[in-house]
Design a protein around this motif. Sequence first.
Motif, PDB file in Angstrom:
ATOM      1  N   LEU A 251       0.838  -1.217   0.000  1.00 59.69           N
ATOM      2  CA  LEU A 251       0.000   0.000   0.000  1.00 59.69           C
ATOM      3  C   LEU A 251       0.866   1.258   0.000  1.00 59.69           C
ATOM      4  CD1 LEU A 251      -2.815  -1.096   2.482  1.00 59.69           C
ATOM      5  CD2 LEU A 251      -3.065  -0.669   0.021  1.00 59.69           C
ATOM      6  N   ALA A 252       2.042   1.171   0.609  1.00 54.44           N
ATOM      7  CA  ALA A 252       2.941   2.329   0.667  1.00 54.44           C
ATOM      8  C   ALA A 252       3.676   2.557  -0.644  1.00 54.44           C
ATOM      9  CB  ALA A 252       3.965   2.117   1.781  1.00 54.44           C
ATOM     10  N   SER A 253       3.724   1.540  -1.484  1.00 50.71           N
ATOM     11  CA  SER A 253       4.579   1.604  -2.668  1.00 50.71           C
ATOM     12  C   SER A 253       3.844   2.165  -3.879  1.00 50.71           C
ATOM     13  CB  SER A 253       5.077   0.190  -3.017  1.00 50.71           C
ATOM     14  OG  SER A 253       4.050  -0.536  -3.675  1.00 50.71           O
ATOM     15  N   ASP A 254       4.616   2.474  -4.911  1.00 48.06           N
ATOM     16  CA  ASP A 254       4.018   3.000  -6.147  1.00 48.06           C
ATOM     17  C   ASP A 254       3.185   1.943  -6.869  1.00 48.06           C
ATOM     18  OD1 ASP A 254       5.200   5.378  -5.561  1.00 48.06           O
ATOM     19  OD2 ASP A 254       6.936   5.058  -6.866  1.00 48.06           O
ATOM     20  N   MET A 255       3.331   0.664  -6.508  1.00 42.23           N
ATOM     21  CA  MET A 255       2.466  -0.364  -7.105  1.00 42.23           C
ATOM     22  C   MET A 255       0.996  -0.123  -6.749  1.00 42.23           C
ATOM     23  SD  MET A 255       4.560  -3.917  -6.895  1.00 42.23           S
ATOM     24  CE  MET A 255       3.518  -4.708  -8.107  1.00 42.23           C
ATOM     25  N   ALA A 256       0.762   0.598  -5.661  1.00 46.19           N
ATOM     26  CA  ALA A 256      -0.610   0.907  -5.229  1.00 46.19           C
ATOM     27  C   ALA A 256      -0.947   2.367  -5.539  1.00 46.19           C
ATOM     28  CB  ALA A 256      -0.756   0.621  -3.739  1.00 46.19           C
ATOM     29  N   ARG A 257      -0.414   2.894  -6.650  1.00 47.74           N
ATOM     30  CA  ARG A 257      -0.497   4.339  -6.896  1.00 47.74           C
ATOM     31  C   ARG A 257      -1.911   4.859  -7.060  1.00 47.74           C
ATOM     32  NH1 ARG A 257       1.716   1.905 -11.339  1.00 47.74           N
ATOM     33  NH2 ARG A 257       0.432   1.951 -13.219  1.00 47.74           N
ATOM     34  N   TYR A 258      -2.883   3.980  -7.397  1.00 49.51           N
ATOM     35  CA  TYR A 258      -4.275   4.445  -7.572  1.00 49.51           C
ATOM     36  C   TYR A 258      -5.162   3.954  -6.422  1.00 49.51           C
ATOM     37  CZ  TYR A 258      -8.280   6.155 -10.271  1.00 49.51           C
ATOM     38  OH  TYR A 258      -9.386   6.864 -10.687  1.00 49.51           O
ATOM     39  N   VAL A 259      -4.540   3.558  -5.326  1.00 46.61           N
ATOM     40  CA  VAL A 259      -5.294   3.060  -4.161  1.00 46.61           C
ATOM     41  C   VAL A 259      -5.236   4.097  -3.055  1.00 46.61           C
ATOM     42  CG1 VAL A 259      -5.529   1.201  -2.466  1.00 46.61           C
ATOM     43  CG2 VAL A 259      -4.610   0.691  -4.743  1.00 46.61           C
ATOM     44  N   THR A 260      -6.383   4.670  -2.701  1.00 47.48           N
ATOM     45  CA  THR A 260      -6.443   5.545  -1.526  1.00 47.48           C
ATOM     46  C   THR A 260      -7.808   5.432  -0.877  1.00 47.48           C
ATOM     47  OG1 THR A 260      -5.764   7.710  -0.673  1.00 47.48           O
ATOM     48  CG2 THR A 260      -7.214   7.727  -2.613  1.00 47.48           C
ATOM     49  N   GLY A 261      -7.838   5.582   0.447  1.00 48.53           N
ATOM     50  CA  GLY A 261      -9.085   5.438   1.198  1.00 48.53           C
ATOM     51  C   GLY A 261      -9.507   3.990   1.374  1.00 48.53           C
ATOM     52  N   ALA A 262      -8.610   3.071   1.080  1.00 48.59           N
ATOM     53  CA  ALA A 262      -8.951   1.644   1.144  1.00 48.59           C
ATOM     54  C   ALA A 262      -8.519   1.032   2.478  1.00 48.59           C
ATOM     55  CB  ALA A 262      -8.277   0.891   0.001  1.00 48.59           C
ATOM     56  N   ALA A 263      -9.129  -0.102   2.799  1.00 49.97           N
ATOM     57  CA  ALA A 263      -8.738  -0.868   3.990  1.00 49.97           C
ATOM     58  C   ALA A 263      -8.535  -2.315   3.566  1.00 49.97           C
ATOM     59  CB  ALA A 263      -9.822  -0.791   5.053  1.00 49.97           C
ATOM     60  N   LEU A 264      -7.412  -2.879   3.964  1.00 49.56           N
ATOM     61  CA  LEU A 264      -7.063  -4.241   3.549  1.00 49.56           C
ATOM     62  C   LEU A 264      -7.034  -5.158   4.767  1.00 49.56           C
ATOM     63  CD1 LEU A 264      -6.053  -6.224   1.400  1.00 49.56           C
ATOM     64  CD2 LEU A 264      -3.769  -5.246   1.659  1.00 49.56           C
ATOM     65  N   LEU A 265      -7.958  -6.113   4.809  1.00 50.06           N
ATOM     66  CA  LEU A 265      -7.951  -7.121   5.870  1.00 50.06           C
ATOM     67  C   LEU A 265      -6.761  -8.059   5.671  1.00 50.06           C
ATOM     68  CD1 LEU A 265     -11.708  -8.129   6.156  1.00 50.06           C
ATOM     69  CD2 LEU A 265     -10.222  -7.675   8.114  1.00 50.06           C
ATOM     70  N   VAL A 266      -6.002  -8.288   6.738  1.00 51.22           N
ATOM     71  CA  VAL A 266      -4.855  -9.214   6.684  1.00 51.22           C
ATOM     72  C   VAL A 266      -5.027 -10.147   7.883  1.00 51.22           C
ATOM     73  CG1 VAL A 266      -2.344  -9.399   6.536  1.00 51.22           C
ATOM     74  CG2 VAL A 266      -3.476  -7.312   5.720  1.00 51.22           C
ATOM     75  N   ASP A 267      -5.924 -11.106   7.720  1.00 47.79           N
ATOM     76  CA  ASP A 267      -6.397 -11.882   8.875  1.00 47.79           C
ATOM     77  C   ASP A 267      -6.476 -13.381   8.613  1.00 47.79           C
ATOM     78  OD1 ASP A 267      -8.480 -11.932   7.087  1.00 47.79           O
ATOM     79  OD2 ASP A 267     -10.036 -11.497   8.562  1.00 47.79           O
ATOM     80  N   GLY A 268      -5.875 -13.860   7.547  1.00 48.65           N
ATOM     81  CA  GLY A 268      -5.950 -15.288   7.233  1.00 48.65           C
ATOM     82  C   GLY A 268      -7.353 -15.762   6.903  1.00 48.65           C
ATOM     83  N   GLY A 269      -8.258 -14.799   6.696  1.00 50.25           N
ATOM     84  CA  GLY A 269      -9.641 -15.149   6.353  1.00 50.25           C
ATOM     85  C   GLY A 269     -10.589 -15.190   7.546  1.00 50.25           C
ATOM     86  N   ALA A 270     -10.112 -14.779   8.727  1.00 52.65           N
ATOM     87  CA  ALA A 270     -10.937 -14.887   9.948  1.00 52.65           C
ATOM     88  C   ALA A 270     -12.269 -14.152   9.823  1.00 52.65           C
ATOM     89  CB  ALA A 270     -10.165 -14.353  11.154  1.00 52.65           C
ATOM     90  N   PHE A 271     -12.252 -12.959   9.234  1.00 55.88           N
ATOM     91  CA  PHE A 271     -13.472 -12.127   9.210  1.00 55.88           C
ATOM     92  C   PHE A 271     -14.606 -12.785   8.437  1.00 55.88           C
ATOM     93  CE2 PHE A 271     -16.073  -8.768   7.248  1.00 55.88           C
ATOM     94  CZ  PHE A 271     -16.597  -8.201   8.407  1.00 55.88           C
ATOM     95  N   VAL A 272     -14.291 -13.420   7.331  1.00 55.14           N
ATOM     96  CA  VAL A 272     -15.359 -13.955   6.481  1.00 55.14           C
ATOM     97  C   VAL A 272     -15.854 -15.327   6.947  1.00 55.14           C
ATOM     98  CG1 VAL A 272     -14.581 -12.676   4.450  1.00 55.14           C
ATOM     99  CG2 VAL A 272     -13.727 -15.006   4.827  1.00 55.14           C
ATOM    100  N   ASN A 273     -15.229 -15.869   7.966  1.00 54.09           N
ATOM    101  CA  ASN A 273     -15.533 -17.248   8.379  1.00 54.09           C
ATOM    102  C   ASN A 273     -16.702 -17.291   9.355  1.00 54.09           C
ATOM    103  OD1 ASN A 273     -15.422 -19.959   8.755  1.00 54.09           O
ATOM    104  ND2 ASN A 273     -13.533 -19.954   9.937  1.00 54.09           N
ATOM    105  N   LEU A 274     -17.917 -17.132   8.829  1.00 50.87           N
ATOM    106  CA  LEU A 274     -19.089 -17.186   9.703  1.00 50.87           C
ATOM    107  C   LEU A 274     -19.494 -18.625  10.005  1.00 50.87           C
ATOM    108  CD1 LEU A 274     -21.221 -15.597  11.241  1.00 50.87           C
ATOM    109  CD2 LEU A 274     -22.619 -15.600   9.164  1.00 50.87           C
ATOM    110  N   GLN A 275     -19.574 -19.472   8.977  1.00 52.90           N
ATOM    111  CA  GLN A 275     -19.954 -20.880   9.208  1.00 52.90           C
ATOM    112  C   GLN A 275     -19.536 -21.743   8.021  1.00 52.90           C
ATOM    113  OE1 GLN A 275     -24.250 -21.702   9.059  1.00 52.90           O
ATOM    114  NE2 GLN A 275     -24.566 -19.531   8.642  1.00 52.90           N
TER     115      GLN A 275
END
Length: 254
Positions: free
Chosen positions: A230-254
């Motif tokens: 996100l800090a690098s120029d590879m993400a040059r058109y990314v702003t205001g975004a949030a990236l989950l880095v959780d091994g998939g925990a958030f989406v694991n409802l059932q």
Amino acid sequence: MGLLEGKTLLVTGGSAGIGRATAIEAARQGADVGINYIGDDAAADACLAEIAALGRRGFALKGDVADPETARAFVSAAVERLGRVDIFVSNAGICPFHAFLDMPLDTFERTMRVNLHGAYWMVQAAANQMVAQGGGGAIVAVSSISALVGGEYQTRYTPTKAGVHSLMQSAAIALGRHGIRCNSVMPGTILTDINKDDLADPEKRARMAARIPLGRLGDPEDLAGPILFLASDMARYVTGAALLVDGGAFVNLQ
Ligand SMILES: NC(=O)C1=CN([C@@H]2O[C@H](COP(=O)(O)OP(=O)(O)OC[C@H]3O[C@@H](n4cnc5c(N)ncnc54)[C@H](OP(=O)(O)O)[C@@H]3O)[C@@H](O)[C@H]2O)C=CC1
Ligand SMILES: C[C@H](O)[C@@H]1OC(=O)[C@H](O)[C@@H]1O
């Protein structure tokens, strides 16, 4: 050539955990690095030694992010030592676990001041330097999966992480015209000092791990790549975004 060749990067809470892993990977990717920390001089020195061993310049500034003066001092030291600020990672945070119904006032206020006020003043100081020097910049704040879901013993913590996420969204609007991108990462459960007491309970640790589709709790190094992308120029058109880095925990409802 590294992803951050020729850039300077500052990170708060850079002496341990996620901040330390980010500082060292940034140096590996070609950046000069300034770290802030609050108390552990030996850990800060060890981090600086690793940055030097990678052939990059580094410095450390000791100070409490809850004090707006620390933000001014950190950015001034960066300009003096490294010349400019290209990337700012707002990472320092605390999470003293406590029940809701008898939350002590000082625990509540300290958590707010470190995690939310601290991020606000640090990001503002870094942004002012980026605007003054010109050429844009990138800001990444370490929010949390806890911005999106609650925790019984984290009632004074989760609102700070939602606040940090919201701060990056508003800062993205305020700073876009200056070419400064603002994003956040949302780590899941990462094994660091912040939760070593909480996860000393084997039953809780197993329960947290069982929720993760990738099958394990995170390590600090798991965050360095997403933060630096996100800090690098590879993400040059990314702003205001949030990236989950959780091994998939958030989406694991059932
Ligand atoms: N670990 C996890 O599971 C998750 C962590 N996060 C967030 O990641 C961030 C980093 O946490 P993590 O790496 O786990 O924590 P650690 O406890 O491992 O490291 C915390 C770092 O912040 C520094 N620090 C603490 N308080 C202050 C302060 N008031 N002023 C300046 N520096 C301070 C510490 O300095 P010193 O070494 O001198 O004490 C240390 O460098 C936090 O914002 C946390 O909320 C988000 C989601 C999950
Ligand atoms: C400290 C906790 O283990 C950690 O902090 C967070 O932000 C995550 O949601 C975890 O609960």
